[in-house]
Design an enzyme around this catalytic site. Structure first.
Site: not given
Length: 778
Positions: A205, A236, A240, A318, A350, A352, A522, A724
């Site tokens: 990603q 998902f 990342e 988050r 997904r 986060f 995100a 998400e």
């Protein structure tokens, strides 16, 4: 005025995924499908077999001497920096003096085939000195094992408001982690080039991060590494940062040997090496009045981060920012603990951190309703943020105004379309008449912030070429993991030029064309890259229009692109003809585009600001049935109503809503990660880890878009992110199971115990909870 009609593949039309046919026919090319030369090496990582140990000695001579082995790589073979962590230098490519989880990379072998590599790794002679290991959140909290001091977010005066509240509850919730279980495992192919350059083909990603980390490891400039990603077989969030290690080991092998090399994890290795969704422990204290209005709430969120930071700082932030979900609570305090344990370094997944944050407040709403013997929906409605366009607005615990709230009309519509009230009454009657089988229902909302919490990441670039035959080459920094980003961005460009989307050539994401990109994460892939691509296309369109206006001696405003043609007053020509004329007129038909999300600010030390450009809203009603003798259960019906703004591609958006919801249901019901007392993950294959199958989808499943949805902010054609937010609609399924268990005591009997169901709500956990509530039949 030229009337515009629908062009094929225009925005707001349901165009299928650009690779859909290739996906279902097996012709889509993934990293391991790329044709390589005969001398391509296979890289295999040797994993630690200790959760925590000191490396006393390591003899790899027998490994090196194994037939078929071309290179053995350890920390001493790295010319640059031995680190693959995305944020902090705390995650070595190869362990040096200490191993900190079972599965950690110790060294790697590059061999002519996988069999030779596996045999060679078994010949390593490593002397370990076992050390005490901290494995769970509870152990970490008791030992004070944290990656940093706790984070804190405060709104109002929660301690005073709690003390003065007429009613109080407190409790503790545990929620497990989740394995990404993408269909394509972690994969990378490295090809050496001239002057020490490396070309990487990765399932990632975040191509730019792999570029930067690989260059840092090799001790060369970023310009010496090019990373390309055409597609991923799912991600998902798990690709990342977790793709760094396979890419870097493949690149190191190519650098040291001068031969192509690839690192492909099999399913077991993928489970053992990579991080998961953070499991969490949430302690809560809430004060409320007799009507159910929440006066104050305090949360202590403890996340199991694992052996290093990875992306846990942003995930924790988050989680804190979503502890309010859709509720305007005057007094809140959220404290977050990032627990350091000797397990895999947990990572993006997904949502986060948002899903974990929402679980706490939804549990509070449910338990308050149980305490007051009210319908939970009544309590939720009483506490929502003020509706959009109301005379007042709410303020989140981190100081952002909530001015776009549409949760009230969404809930109102869903209550009617799902027949919620009649079904709740029917379920109460059913439960009163049945001893061994109980039904439950729950309606829960979602308010999810869209943007990266880290402000500088909210930027994107693109590159658009228009060739002199009118065909278009499109490239941008976003990556395609099956979510349909490439298709949506192509539609945006097609709309800008007013041409058939089939004329847009979608090309692989590469750091050689668009540099310094952010991860596709995100939920902002389309918001960022779509806007950047639109800007590039608009630049070219304006150049063509300006040239034609000059030729026709008219104002540029009179040049109109519509329906595959370019109109100049009463005259018209095809788009291809207009392009050819501009080319012959020496007009540049190539442009870069750039976009940075406006209005954002975030002070990570004060946990205050405006981290999100806007919020996405949705709600779901889930109905379940459980067998109290076994804990078996079924999701019998789900009604989902989600705000996607003005949808760019209804088919793709619907797919994201359905897929996100089911993945969330899996997290909260069937997907259980189990480590043994030695710190070894025992659920590391499909035989022991259960993701939802096709038979697990709701028997009756109804999905709809909120018809009045439109983004209040200037996003791409007023659309909203959809990757998400739908996952958190699945909280309704988890609380429906809790509602069914409450039916053991009639649900509204004064003094009846609250089920307090943890997640995942597996049949075993449901059965234990039922027994605790008094459902014993033997």
């Amino acid at each position: 005025m030229v009337a515009k009609s629908r062009i094929k593949g225009d925005i707001r039309t349901s165009r299928h995924h650009d690779s859909a046919v290739k996906h279902v026919s097996g012709r889509a090319i993934y990293v391991d499908d790329i044709v390589t030369s005969a001398n391509c090496l296979t890289v295999l990582i040797c994993q630690s077999q200790h959760a925590h140990a000191r490396i006393r000695a390591m003899d790899l001579s027998a490994v090196s001497a194994t037939p078929g082995v071309v290179a053995v790589m350890s920390a001493s073979d790295i010319p640059g920096i031995n680190d693959c962590g995305p944020m902090f230098h705390d995650d070595p490519v190869f362990a040096v003096d200490e191993v900190c989880y079972i599965g950690q990379s110790v060294f790697a072998v590059a061999a002519i085939d996988l069999e030779s590599a596996r045999h060679a790794i078994g010949l390593a002679n490593i002397e370990y000195e076992p050390l005490p290991a901290i494995l769970t959140i509870d152990e970490a909290m008791d030992a004070g094992s944290l990656l940093a001091s706790p984070g804190e977010m405060i709104k109002g005066d929660p301690s005073t408001a709690l003390a003065e509240a007429p009613n109080q509850i407190n409790g503790r919730l545990y929620a497990g982690g989740q394995e990404h279980f993408y269909l394509e495992g972690q994969a990378a192919l490295a090809v050496p080039g001239e002057d020490g350059d490396i070309q990487l083909f990765c399932s990632t990603q975040h191509p730019s991060e792999i570029q930067h980390k690989t260059a840092e490891m090799l001790g060369i400039g970023n310009h010496g590494v090019t990373v390309e990603t055409r597609r991923m077989g799912g991600a998902f969030g798990g690709k990342e940062s977790q793709g760094n290690l396979p890419a870097m080991t493949a690149a190191l092998a190519a650098h040291l040997t001068g031969q192509p090399a690839k690192t492909i994890y099999d399913r077991d290795d993928d489970f053992m090496i990579t991080g998961k969704r953070h499991d969490c422990r949430i302690d809560y204290r809430a004060g409320f009045d007799d009507a159910g209005r929440i006066l104050a709430v305090e949360f202590d969120q403890a996340l199991r981060c694992g052996m290093s930071w990875d992306l846990s700082a942003g995930i924790a932030a988050r989680a804190m920012c979503h502890a309010d979900n859709a509720y305007d609570i005057a007094h809140m305090k959220i404290t977050n603990y990032c627990c350091k344990t000797h397990t895999q370094s947990n990572t993006a997944f997904r949502g986060f951190g948002g899903p974990q944050g929402m679980l706490g407040i939804e549990r509070v709403m449910d338990e308050v309703a149980h305490h007051l013997r009210l319908d939970p929906l009544q309590v939720r409605r009483l506490n929502f943020y003020p509706q959009k366009n109301a005379s007042t607005f709410g303020i989140t615990p981190y100081g952002q105004r909530v001015e776009d709230c549409v949760i009230q009309p969404i809930i109102d519509e869903l209550v009617n379309t799902s027949d919620y009230k009649a079904r709740r009454a029917a379920i109460a009657e059913f439960n009163a008449a049945n001893q061994y089988v109980k039904r439950g229902i729950a309606l829960t909302p979602v308010k999810f912030g869209i943007s990266f919490n880290t402000t500088f990441l909210n930027q994107a670039g693109s590159l658009v070429h228009v060739y002199n035959d009118g065909s278009v080459h499109l490239n941008h920094g976003g990556t395609e993991m099956g979510q349909g980003l490439y298709t949506k961005v192509a539609q945006i460009v097609a709309h800008e030029f007013q041409i058939d989307a089939a004329l847009i050539k979608i090309t692989a994401t590469t750091t050689g064309k668009v540099p310094n990109t952010s991860a596709t994460a995100a939920s902002s892939g389309t918001d960022l890259n779509g806007m950047a691509a639109m800007h590039a296309a608009r630049t070219i369109k304006d150049r063509i229009a300006g040239f034609l206006a000059g030729e026709y001696q008219t104002d540029q405003a009179n040049v109109v692109f519509a329906n595959g043609q370019v109109h100049i007053g009463a005259d018209a020509m095809t788009f291809a003809e207009a392009v050819k004329r501009a080319y012959l007129g020496r007009v540049s038909l190539s442009a870069t585009g750039f976009y940075a999300t406006p209005k954002l600010s975030w002070d990570k030390d004060r946990m205050h600001g405006r981290p999100f450009y806007y919020f996405a809203y949705g709600a779901a009603v889930s109905e379940v049935i459980i067998d109290l003798l076994t804990g078996e259960n079924r999701l019998v019906r789900a009604d989902l109503l989600h705000d996607v703004g003005r949808s760019l591609n209804p088919a793709i958006d619907r797919g994201q809503i359905e897929g996100g919801f089911i993945q969330g249901v899996g997290w909260l019901t069937t997907e259980e990660l189990v480590w043994n007392e030695d710190g070894r993950l025992t659920t590391h294959a499909p035989s022991t880890y259960k993701i939802p199958a096709s038979a697990d989808r709701p028997t009756d499943w109804r999905v709809a878009f909120y018809a009045d949805g439109e983004n209040s902010e200037e996003t791409v054609h007023k659309s909203k992110a959809v990757g998400e937010p739908p996952l958190m609609l699945a909280i309704s399924a988890w609380l429906a199971l809790s509602d069914a268990l409450a039916g053991i005591s009639g649900g509204k009997i004064e003094g009846a115990a609250y089920p307090g169901l943890d997640a995942p709500a597996t049949p075993e956990r449901i059965l234990l909870c039922a027994n605790r509530l008094g459902a014993r039949f033997v």
